[in-house]
Motif scaffolding. Structure first.
Motif, PDB file in Angstrom:
ATOM      1  N   VAL A  38     -22.322 -19.096  59.464  1.00  0.00           N
ATOM      2  CA  VAL A  38     -23.463 -19.894  59.149  1.00  0.00           C
ATOM      3  C   VAL A  38     -23.635 -21.364  60.637  1.00  0.00           C
ATOM      4  O   VAL A  38     -24.622 -21.185  60.308  1.00  0.00           O
ATOM      5  CB  VAL A  38     -23.300 -20.496  57.935  1.00  0.00           C
ATOM      6  N   HIS A  39     -22.705 -21.746  60.130  1.00  0.00           N
ATOM      7  CA  HIS A  39     -22.317 -22.451  61.678  1.00  0.00           C
ATOM      8  C   HIS A  39     -22.798 -22.406  63.239  1.00  0.00           C
ATOM      9  O   HIS A  39     -23.330 -22.235  63.888  1.00  0.00           O
ATOM     10  CB  HIS A  39     -21.187 -23.185  62.199  1.00  0.00           C
ATOM     11  N   ILE A  44     -27.185 -21.969  67.219  1.00  0.00           N
ATOM     12  CA  ILE A  44     -28.466 -20.733  67.911  1.00  0.00           C
ATOM     13  C   ILE A  44     -30.209 -21.225  67.455  1.00  0.00           C
ATOM     14  O   ILE A  44     -30.946 -20.938  69.009  1.00  0.00           O
ATOM     15  CB  ILE A  44     -27.830 -19.782  67.293  1.00  0.00           C
ATOM     16  N   GLU A  45     -30.100 -21.895  66.200  1.00  0.00           N
ATOM     17  CA  GLU A  45     -31.272 -22.543  65.791  1.00  0.00           C
ATOM     18  C   GLU A  45     -31.568 -23.526  66.593  1.00  0.00           C
ATOM     19  O   GLU A  45     -32.842 -23.387  66.867  1.00  0.00           O
ATOM     20  CB  GLU A  45     -31.663 -22.659  64.246  1.00  0.00           C
ATOM     21  N   VAL A  79     -29.333 -11.995  63.787  1.00  0.00           N
ATOM     22  CA  VAL A  79     -29.710 -12.242  65.195  1.00  0.00           C
ATOM     23  C   VAL A  79     -29.840 -11.231  66.451  1.00  0.00           C
ATOM     24  O   VAL A  79     -29.587 -10.538  65.780  1.00  0.00           O
ATOM     25  CB  VAL A  79     -27.986 -13.111  65.761  1.00  0.00           C
ATOM     26  N   GLU A  80     -30.779 -11.816  67.133  1.00  0.00           N
ATOM     27  CA  GLU A  80     -30.725 -10.671  68.477  1.00  0.00           C
ATOM     28  C   GLU A  80     -30.240 -10.749  70.293  1.00  0.00           C
ATOM     29  O   GLU A  80     -30.247 -12.270  69.679  1.00  0.00           O
ATOM     30  CB  GLU A  80     -32.542  -9.800  67.869  1.00  0.00           C
ATOM     31  N   SER A  81     -29.316  -9.960  70.504  1.00  0.00           N
ATOM     32  CA  SER A  81     -29.729 -10.672  71.965  1.00  0.00           C
ATOM     33  C   SER A  81     -30.795 -10.620  72.543  1.00  0.00           C
ATOM     34  O   SER A  81     -31.933  -9.698  72.538  1.00  0.00           O
ATOM     35  CB  SER A  81     -28.058  -9.780  72.043  1.00  0.00           C
ATOM     36  N   TYR A  82     -30.855 -10.990  73.870  1.00  0.00           N
ATOM     37  CA  TYR A  82     -32.245 -10.689  75.236  1.00  0.00           C
ATOM     38  C   TYR A  82     -31.148 -11.542  76.761  1.00  0.00           C
ATOM     39  O   TYR A  82     -29.999 -11.911  76.713  1.00  0.00           O
ATOM     40  CB  TYR A  82     -33.015 -11.394  74.688  1.00  0.00           C
ATOM     41  N   PHE A  93     -28.233 -15.389  73.064  1.00  0.00           N
ATOM     42  CA  PHE A  93     -28.483 -14.878  71.052  1.00  0.00           C
ATOM     43  C   PHE A  93     -30.169 -15.814  70.841  1.00  0.00           C
ATOM     44  O   PHE A  93     -30.379 -17.367  70.926  1.00  0.00           O
ATOM     45  CB  PHE A  93     -28.097 -15.084  70.441  1.00  0.00           C
ATOM     46  N   ARG A  94     -30.434 -15.090  69.580  1.00  0.00           N
ATOM     47  CA  ARG A  94     -31.929 -16.433  69.164  1.00  0.00           C
ATOM     48  C   ARG A  94     -32.404 -15.175  67.728  1.00  0.00           C
ATOM     49  O   ARG A  94     -31.186 -14.370  67.500  1.00  0.00           O
ATOM     50  CB  ARG A  94     -33.055 -15.991  69.838  1.00  0.00           C
ATOM     51  N   LEU A  95     -32.213 -16.192  66.790  1.00  0.00           N
ATOM     52  CA  LEU A  95     -32.337 -15.759  65.172  1.00  0.00           C
ATOM     53  C   LEU A  95     -33.107 -14.711  65.117  1.00  0.00           C
ATOM     54  O   LEU A  95     -34.566 -14.765  65.676  1.00  0.00           O
ATOM     55  CB  LEU A  95     -32.608 -17.286  64.603  1.00  0.00           C
TER      56      LEU A  95
END
Length: 157
Positions: A38-39, A44-45, A79-82, A93-95
């Motif tokens: 969660v942290h 990331i957010e 989460v997804e990576s890019y 990473f982004r949510l």
């Protein structure tokens, strides 16, 4: 016990009580998600172009631990990576929408806890806040220097 010990004991007691009071509600609302996950989502957010190194530094964890957490979060669909077109080496990473929902629940819980504790903060004067903030910033800088002496790779898991 001298004042320094009283302050440190007071901080520990405050932190432990907050954790204890918030724990059940957090666990019920965020079932299936560990605190570290969660942290990680929260960081990331709040920070664009989050990567393993930035997450590790911010959460005081090793890069290996962060890699494990982000892999779990990707597997859970949170989460997804890019990669950036100009940098194929670095992974960011982004949510996902699901990850944003978990973050929203987490933020709402923190807001609820702030409301619960509001009565205490309403009694604090600007000068008292300023004094506390100066102390916290000074202590943080000291601890940052001590961490730097040890080297970033020695942070606890």
């Amino acid at each position: 016990m001298n004042k320094e010990e009283q302050v440190l004991t007071g901080f520990r007691d405050l932190f432990n009580k907050m954790v204890w009071l918030n724990k059940d509600k957090m666990e019920d609302s965020l079932k299936g998600h560990k605190s570290s996950e969660v942290h990680c989502i929260e960081y990331i957010e709040r920070n664009t172009d989050s990567n393993v190194t930035k997450l590790a530094e911010s959460l005081y964890m090793t890069r290996g631990a962060i890699s494990k957490i982000t892999k779990k979060l990707i597997k859970k669909g949170l989460v997804e990576s890019y990669q950036k077109p100009d940098n194929n080496k670095e992974i960011y990473f982004r949510l996902t929408e699901q990850g944003k929902e978990i973050n929203k629940i987490h933020e709402e819980l923190h807001q609820e806890f702030r409301e619960r504790d509001k009565a205490v903060f309403e009694q604090v004067t600007e000068e008292q806040f300023d004094s506390m903030l100066i102390f916290v910033e000074r202590y943080n800088r000291h601890l940052d220097a001590e961490i730097k002496k040890l080297g970033a790779d020695t942070r606890p898991e």
